[in-house]
Design a protein around this motif. Sequence first.
Motif, PDB file in Angstrom:
ATOM      1  N   GLN A 292       7.069  12.641  -7.272  1.00  0.00           N
ATOM      2  CA  GLN A 292       8.088  12.606  -6.226  1.00  0.00           C
ATOM      3  C   GLN A 292       8.434  11.157  -5.950  1.00  0.00           C
ATOM      4  O   GLN A 292       7.558  10.292  -5.921  1.00  0.00           O
ATOM      5  N   GLY A 293       9.695  10.891  -5.734  1.00  0.00           N
ATOM      6  CA  GLY A 293      10.131   9.527  -5.466  1.00  0.00           C
ATOM      7  C   GLY A 293       9.587   9.021  -4.131  1.00  0.00           C
ATOM      8  O   GLY A 293       9.163   9.801  -3.282  1.00  0.00           O
ATOM      9  N   THR A 294       9.600   7.701  -3.965  1.00  0.00           N
ATOM     10  CA  THR A 294       9.171   7.099  -2.710  1.00  0.00           C
ATOM     11  C   THR A 294      10.265   7.325  -1.674  1.00  0.00           C
ATOM     12  O   THR A 294      11.404   6.925  -1.872  1.00  0.00           O
ATOM     13  N   ARG A 295       9.906   7.993  -0.591  1.00  0.00           N
ATOM     14  CA  ARG A 295      10.900   8.287   0.446  1.00  0.00           C
ATOM     15  C   ARG A 295      10.685   7.397   1.663  1.00  0.00           C
ATOM     16  O   ARG A 295       9.559   7.208   2.116  1.00  0.00           O
ATOM     17  N   ILE A 296      11.765   6.875   2.182  1.00  0.00           N
ATOM     18  CA  ILE A 296      11.711   6.078   3.409  1.00  0.00           C
ATOM     19  C   ILE A 296      12.032   7.034   4.554  1.00  0.00           C
ATOM     20  O   ILE A 296      13.161   7.495   4.703  1.00  0.00           O
ATOM     21  N   SER A 297      11.007   7.387   5.316  1.00  0.00           N
ATOM     22  CA  SER A 297      11.187   8.392   6.363  1.00  0.00           C
ATOM     23  C   SER A 297      10.560   7.894   7.661  1.00  0.00           C
ATOM     24  O   SER A 297       9.344   7.825   7.790  1.00  0.00           O
ATOM     25  N   GLY A 298      11.384   7.565   8.612  1.00  0.00           N
ATOM     26  CA  GLY A 298      10.864   7.096   9.895  1.00  0.00           C
ATOM     27  C   GLY A 298      10.840   5.583   9.967  1.00  0.00           C
ATOM     28  O   GLY A 298      10.926   4.891   8.955  1.00  0.00           O
TER      29      GLY A 298
ATOM     30  N   LEU B 103       0.308   4.932  14.346  1.00  0.00           N
ATOM     31  CA  LEU B 103       1.283   5.860  13.737  1.00  0.00           C
ATOM     32  C   LEU B 103       0.504   6.981  13.057  1.00  0.00           C
ATOM     33  O   LEU B 103       0.076   6.837  11.915  1.00  0.00           O
ATOM     34  N   PRO B 104       0.286   8.106  13.746  1.00  0.00           N
ATOM     35  CA  PRO B 104      -0.581   9.179  13.234  1.00  0.00           C
ATOM     36  C   PRO B 104      -0.231   9.716  11.846  1.00  0.00           C
ATOM     37  O   PRO B 104      -1.111  10.161  11.116  1.00  0.00           O
ATOM     38  N   ASP B 105       1.048   9.658  11.455  1.00  0.00           N
ATOM     39  CA  ASP B 105       1.428  10.207  10.141  1.00  0.00           C
ATOM     40  C   ASP B 105       1.456   9.146   9.036  1.00  0.00           C
ATOM     41  O   ASP B 105       1.883   9.411   7.914  1.00  0.00           O
ATOM     42  N   ALA B 106       1.001   7.950   9.354  1.00  0.00           N
ATOM     43  CA  ALA B 106       0.986   6.852   8.366  1.00  0.00           C
ATOM     44  C   ALA B 106      -0.445   6.588   7.875  1.00  0.00           C
ATOM     45  O   ALA B 106      -1.389   7.038   8.510  1.00  0.00           O
ATOM     46  N   PRO B 107      -0.667   5.885   6.739  1.00  0.00           N
ATOM     47  CA  PRO B 107       0.380   5.364   5.859  1.00  0.00           C
ATOM     48  C   PRO B 107       1.104   6.481   5.113  1.00  0.00           C
ATOM     49  O   PRO B 107       0.490   7.480   4.735  1.00  0.00           O
ATOM     50  N   HIS B 108       2.395   6.291   4.918  1.00  0.00           N
ATOM     51  CA  HIS B 108       3.205   7.318   4.252  1.00  0.00           C
ATOM     52  C   HIS B 108       2.981   7.311   2.747  1.00  0.00           C
ATOM     53  O   HIS B 108       3.160   8.327   2.085  1.00  0.00           O
ATOM     54  N   GLU B 109       2.599   6.162   2.219  1.00  0.00           N
ATOM     55  CA  GLU B 109       2.256   6.032   0.794  1.00  0.00           C
ATOM     56  C   GLU B 109       1.132   5.010   0.668  1.00  0.00           C
ATOM     57  O   GLU B 109       1.050   4.055   1.450  1.00  0.00           O
TER      58      GLU B 109
END
Length: 303
Positions: free
Chosen positions: A93-99, A216-222
Amino acid sequence: MSFFERLKDGLSKTRKNFTEKIEALVSSSLKIDEDFLEELEAVLITADVGNKVVQKLLLEIKIATKDKIITQPEQVIPFLQEKISEILAKDLQGTRISGKPTVILVVGVNGVGKTTTIGKLGNYYNLLGYKVMFAAADTFRAAASEQLEIWAERANATIIKQGEGADPAAVVFDALQAAKARNVDVLFIDTAGRLHNKDNLMKELEKIHRVIKRELPDAPHETFLVLDATTGQNALNQADVFTKVANVTGIVLTKLDGTAKGGIVLGIKEQANIPVKWIGVGEKLHDFRPFSPEEFAKALFDK
């Protein structure tokens, strides 16, 4: 020159070691028999494809031969190209910038091009119009933050740093606060790359993770693991270590232009079970791109 042309140029050493040997084998063989498969196996292993992938590809060829999908040795080359592309595309999956901010943690041993990779990633997203920030959390290596600062200027990114020997987690905390306050789109976090003491590395990464999760509870995103393609099997050993101490989501493979063993892309994908997401095929900023399995397979076999 297009990136595909640069990729083709970058893979020239691998093509000599890999594709040209397969072509020579195909042209000197009358049928797909055990001798042919044994020689093909040797070529694939020499290119650092990795035993697991080699056996998988050989089995696919045997099945396709039995089912009359391929009947002549020359049909093996397009068949291999298709199968290599399929293996590399799996779970990619590509790297997505979200947030705001999207947090990307970058790990890897020193010397693989980690700081340079962050600079090139930052430049890539800056050119797409994103607001980029770097966190210089490698406070262990002398001049690491100064090197990252040079890249920040090139990539039009801001940088958060402290002095040498500072607590990396404190740098990350400052960067997260600054990224939120300044409405940054992407925050790249550089980390120390020492492997001689895995316990220290694990503790450091765990502390950084705790700080990130708190802010940031949902990070790191990658979490990107940077590997040097020229190190061959050693890159697989590094992947083993880092996947145990960090939740790696993607591989960045640098210096593909400097190796005759570009088959390591397949070895890493199969052994570590992590997709290759970015590749570097040269020193320049535009020699760095998101990984395309189809382009890679085509460039590998293209004359």
